[in-house]
Motif scaffolding. Structure first.
Motif, mmCIF file in Angstrom:
data_model
loop_
_atom_site.group_PDB
_atom_site.id
_atom_site.type_symbol
_atom_site.label_atom_id
_atom_site.label_comp_id
_atom_site.label_asym_id
_atom_site.label_seq_id
_atom_site.Cartn_x
_atom_site.Cartn_y
_atom_site.Cartn_z
ATOM 1 N N THR B 79 80.176 -2.744 52.731
ATOM 2 C CA THR B 79 81.620 -2.538 52.687
ATOM 3 C C THR B 79 81.908 -1.168 52.068
ATOM 4 N N PHE B 80 82.769 -0.439 52.724
ATOM 5 C CA PHE B 80 83.226 0.840 52.167
ATOM 6 C C PHE B 80 84.715 0.708 51.881
ATOM 7 N N PHE B 81 85.129 1.204 50.761
ATOM 8 C CA PHE B 81 86.543 1.050 50.415
ATOM 9 C C PHE B 81 87.084 2.326 49.788
ATOM 10 N N GLU B 82 88.391 2.469 49.893
ATOM 11 C CA GLU B 82 89.038 3.573 49.187
ATOM 12 C C GLU B 82 90.434 3.149 48.777
ATOM 13 N N ASN B 83 90.900 3.767 47.732
ATOM 14 C CA ASN B 83 92.212 3.434 47.198
ATOM 15 C C ASN B 83 92.834 4.713 46.640
ATOM 16 N N VAL B 84 94.042 4.989 47.077
ATOM 17 C CA VAL B 84 94.717 6.198 46.589
ATOM 18 C C VAL B 84 96.058 5.810 45.977
ATOM 19 N N ASN B 85 96.287 6.242 44.778
ATOM 20 C CA ASN B 85 97.583 6.058 44.120
ATOM 21 C C ASN B 85 98.153 7.425 43.799
ATOM 22 N N PHE B 113 86.961 5.486 45.470
ATOM 23 C CA PHE B 113 86.262 5.103 46.690
ATOM 24 C C PHE B 113 84.888 4.564 46.306
ATOM 25 N N GLY B 114 84.279 3.848 47.226
ATOM 26 C CA GLY B 114 82.966 3.319 46.887
ATOM 27 C C GLY B 114 82.388 2.441 47.969
ATOM 28 N N SER B 115 81.310 1.778 47.627
ATOM 29 C CA SER B 115 80.615 0.924 48.589
ATOM 30 C C SER B 115 80.065 -0.309 47.895
ATOM 31 N N ASP B 116 79.917 -1.355 48.685
ATOM 32 C CA ASP B 116 79.387 -2.627 48.188
ATOM 33 C C ASP B 116 78.370 -3.099 49.225
ATOM 34 N N VAL B 117 77.110 -3.052 48.876
ATOM 35 C CA VAL B 117 76.051 -3.362 49.837
ATOM 36 C C VAL B 117 75.313 -4.617 49.376
ATOM 37 N N ARG B 118 75.290 -5.632 50.224
ATOM 38 C CA ARG B 118 74.584 -6.874 49.899
ATOM 39 C C ARG B 118 73.517 -7.079 50.972
ATOM 40 N N VAL B 119 72.294 -6.916 50.575
ATOM 41 C CA VAL B 119 71.190 -6.967 51.535
ATOM 42 C C VAL B 119 70.779 -8.401 51.827
ATOM 43 N N ASP B 120 70.664 -9.202 50.795
ATOM 44 C CA ASP B 120 70.359 -10.624 50.938
ATOM 45 C C ASP B 120 70.960 -11.322 49.715
ATOM 46 N N PRO B 121 70.836 -12.652 49.612
ATOM 47 C CA PRO B 121 71.513 -13.336 48.497
ATOM 48 C C PRO B 121 71.038 -12.902 47.116
ATOM 49 N N THR B 122 69.914 -12.239 47.021
ATOM 50 C CA THR B 122 69.385 -11.927 45.690
ATOM 51 C C THR B 122 69.798 -10.564 45.176
ATOM 52 N N ILE B 123 70.238 -9.679 46.040
ATOM 53 C CA ILE B 123 70.414 -8.300 45.568
ATOM 54 C C ILE B 123 71.688 -7.660 46.122
ATOM 55 N N ARG B 124 72.271 -6.815 45.322
ATOM 56 C CA ARG B 124 73.535 -6.180 45.690
ATOM 57 C C ARG B 124 73.624 -4.821 44.982
ATOM 58 N N ALA B 125 74.149 -3.840 45.674
ATOM 59 C CA ALA B 125 74.399 -2.535 45.055
ATOM 60 C C ALA B 125 75.874 -2.217 45.181
ATOM 61 N N TYR B 126 76.480 -1.801 44.089
ATOM 62 C CA TYR B 126 77.927 -1.557 44.087
ATOM 63 C C TYR B 126 78.199 -0.218 43.398
ATOM 64 N N ALA B 127 79.081 0.553 43.973
ATOM 65 C CA ALA B 127 79.445 1.834 43.341
ATOM 66 C C ALA B 127 80.929 2.081 43.547
#
Lengths: 252, 449
Positions: B79-85, B113-127
């Motif tokens: 998931t890629f996301f961005e938010n501007v205020n 802005f950032g990303s949320d990567v979930r490869v499998d149920p055990t691991i996730r990378a978020y920035a």
């Protein structure tokens, strides 16, 4: 000796009745309780407010009835995604994924501002919470039912008085919940059940809030909530599901 | 004999009173929709409900091959996301001495802005990254147990865009569905107070890096955290590589009957020891809690070596039993023995006695949600010096992507009072101010799976 006999004579019918009442309610509880397995399902909640339209909430429900534990994880709407309700011991925790905080809440509270209560999704505990004060047969549509009027025997139940329409298979088809003063608060209809293993789960529940609503075209329209339960399963669940860790892990 | 006859009569009466027993079947017939006390529901409701039972679908057997997966993220999702205020606002009000009005225009932009990567149920990378204007002034001393509103207004002395700020960047790993790890920059809140929160030992985690481990052992929820934040802990440059620069914190929580309880501890070489314990319960529809904290600074020759107590108790209640909570109220009482050392980045060496007490009240309401409007109110008051801070705000989000706010802030008390010295208006120090603010927002996300 005579006094003891007198006391026995006076108390015996009450004790017998109480026991009978408990047995009947325990049978009703047993039909929708999963003491020998875990239970999970997807629950869709459509809240219909007159003049305001509908809102949709989807939650994953996980129950471990033998330990009185459950967890509800909100999946939709996106604004509430990751919110979770976790019952551990006597306490119900609400997790807010934005604030990263757990707060204590009550099973009596309304679920996600709908007409459903948190207690609607948990293990049925009629035998522990109520006693029967009256019963009689009544036809409910095509169903032959027995109506049980119940009175709470604990202070912490959601409704102090309630009425059940129960079919001979011990399934509750309709409930009416009342305040202590006898004010009707809400009606719940469960026309159809689905069998899971040797237990039952509603297919749909319709809840009508007797207190909330609006005048629309000169008529009072009640708030309604329709609950649809799909994918019921008795497959074992990992222990981590019933922990606060799980909610933190699942947070978006 | 007479007694026996009486007993028989009593017995008959008792049986009769239970005549309408659970097992009885004779029709005592109350109409559907009639309450136990005789009241009745509306005819339309009854008929619409009863209609459901005229021709219901038959009970069925649920398909056995369907189930939900407790691992929501069981495949590759990115998931890629961005938010501007973008905000423009104007603050007007009277200066510290009420001598003349001061008006200040502000503008601010915040792009995250950032990303949320979930490869499998055990691991996730978020920035999650952030670029802000004006550039924020990093001030670790602004984290105070007394005042959650210190950073209400942006500092205007730094009118430039910030570099890319790493708000969060972590890796999650779950070991055998039992132990959960979060590694990297993350957010975490400990402590029970929503207004005064002296038990938040990990409040420095947001601008450091940390390793967090959480698990459930014998019904106990156990969390352990190691935090590296040299700036906050005033670690000397020669010590930054040493293990002793790291803060260690642990927390254990569980339930006992209707009570939730927890204990936590913290140690960092420059900050010393902290310990906390709380009990929390829900009664009469309210959350109630009581929390105690003790702290001790590292030993320094010639200085006191006191254990310093603090305590906070609070109540949270939501009024309104319907779909709308017309009032959500938090009330807290706070005692601190820290004296004027209010920052979490300093542990005082001396206990300053029992007279430093504060009260706080915060309220919001959902009653105007139908108008897209949410009012909020907070009041903080230091009993020891009579100073205080009152904030009343109203935000309207009726217009898509736009939030309009009006906020009034009133600071009162002597010039050396706590809330006068901690005026959130760090530019003009207005005692009474009105802020008019418009924020334009854009949020989007894209998920690929």
């Amino acid at each position: 000796m005579k006094t003891a006999f007198l006391i026995f004579l006076v108390l015996a019918p009450g004790v017998l009745f109480a026991q009978n009442s408990k047995n009947i309610l325990a049978k009703i509880d047993a039909q929708v309780t999963f003491m020998n397995s875990d239970y999970s399902a997807q629950v869709d909640i459509v809240q219909d407010k007159p003049d305001e339209g509908q809102s949709f909430t989807r939650v994953d429900l996980f129950r471990r009835d033998k330990d009185s534990e459950y967890l509800m994880l909100v999946l939709k709407p996106d604004s509430d995604k990751g919110k979770g309700y976790l019952k551990i011991g006597n306490n119900l925790w609400l997790y807010d994924p934005v604030a990263h905080r757990f707060t204590v809440t009550s099973a009596k509270d309304r679920f996600q501002n709908s007409n459903a209560r948190n207690s609607d999704f948990t293990r049925s505990s009629l035998a522990e919470d109520y006693r029967i004060v009256r019963s009689y047969p009544e036809k409910l549509g095509v169903f032959d039912t027995t109506v049980y009027e119940l009175e709470a025997i604990r202070d912490d139940v959601t409704f102090p008085r309630t009425k059940l329409w129960v079919t001979p298979d011990n399934l509750v088809r309709m409930t009416k919940d009342y305040s202590l003063s006898g004010q009707l608060l809400r009606i719940t209809a469960i026309p159809t059940y689905q069998r899971v293993g040797n237990r039952y789960v509603p297919v749909k529940m319709l809840i009508i809030d007797e207190l909330r609503g609006k005048m629309v075209d000169g008529r009072f329209e009640h708030e309604k909530t329709q609950i649809t339960i799909s994918k019921p399963s008795l497959a074992p669940l990992p222990d981590i599901v019933f922990t606060r860790t799980y909610l933190e892990k699942m947070a978006p | 004999m007479t007694r026996l006859f009486l007993a028989f009569l009593i017995f008959l009466t008792a049986v009769a009173s239970f005549g309408q027993s659970a097992a009885s079947t004779p029709g005592a017939g109350s109409a559907s929709g009639t309450s136990p006390s005789g009241g009745s529901s509306s005819a339309s409701t009854s008929s619409s409900i009863e209609g459901l039972f005229q021709d219901p679908a038959p009970d069925k057997t649920a398909p056995s091959n369907q189930r939900i997966n407790p691992n929501l993220y069981n495949g590759n999702t990115m998931t890629f996301f961005e938010n501007v205020n973008a905000s423009g606002y104007y603050v007007t009000g009277w200066d510290k001495y009420y001598q003349y009005p001061v008006g200040t225009p502000y503008n601010a932009i915040d792009f995250s802005f950032g990303s949320d990567v979930r490869v499998d149920p055990t691991i996730r990378a978020y920035a999650q990254f952030d670029i802000q204007y004006p550039s924020p002034i990093v001030n670790p001393n602004a984290t105070s147990a007394y005042n959650p509103y210190l950073n209400l207004l942006p500092a205007q002395g730094n009118l430039s865009f910030s570099n890319v700020i790493i708000q969060q960047m972590f890796l999650d790993y779950t070991l055998y569905n039992q132990v959960f790890f979060r590694l990297g920059r993350q957010t975490e809140v400990w402590g029970q107070g929503r207004i005064f929160n002296p038990g938040n030992f990990v409040n420095d985690i947001a601008d450091g890096v940390a390793v967090k481990m959480t698990t459930n052992l014998w019904g106990l929820n156990v969390t352990a955290i190691g935090i590296k934040n040299d700036g906050f802990y005033n670690v000397a440059s020669s010590d930054t590589a040493s293990a002793s620069s790291v803060a260690a914190a642990a927390k254990v929580e569980s339930s006992l009957g209707p009570l939730n309880w927890g204990v936590s501890g913290f140690y960092q070489r420059n900050l010393g020891y902290k310990a906390e314990g709380y009990v929390k319960t829900s009664a009469i529809g309210s959350d109630l809690f009581l929390e105690g904290v003790v702290e001790q600074a590292p030993f320094q020759a010639g200085l006191p070596d006191d254990w310093i107590p603090s305590a906070v108790s609070g109540l949270y209640h939501e009024f309104g039993d319907g779909t709308t909570k017309w009032l959500k109220l938090e009330a807290e009482y706070f005692f601190s023995g820290r004296g004027t050392s209010e920052s979490f980045s300093v542990t005082p060496t001396q206990f300053y006695g029992w007279n430093d007490q504060s009260v706080g009240l915060a309220m919001t309401s959902d009653a105007f949600n139908f108008m897209g409007t949410s009012p909020s109110f907070s009041w903080l008051h230091a009993l020891k010096d009579g100073s205080g801070q009152v904030i009343l705000g109203i935000t309207n989000t009726t217009i898509p992507h736009v939030a309009l706010s009006v906020v009034s802030v009133y600071i009162y008390g002597p010039d050396n009072g706590r809330y006068v010295l901690e005026n959130p208006d760090t530019t003009e120090y207005r005692r009474l101010s009105f802020t008019f603010k418009a924020t334009f927002n854009l949020s989007s996300q894209f998920t690929h799976s």
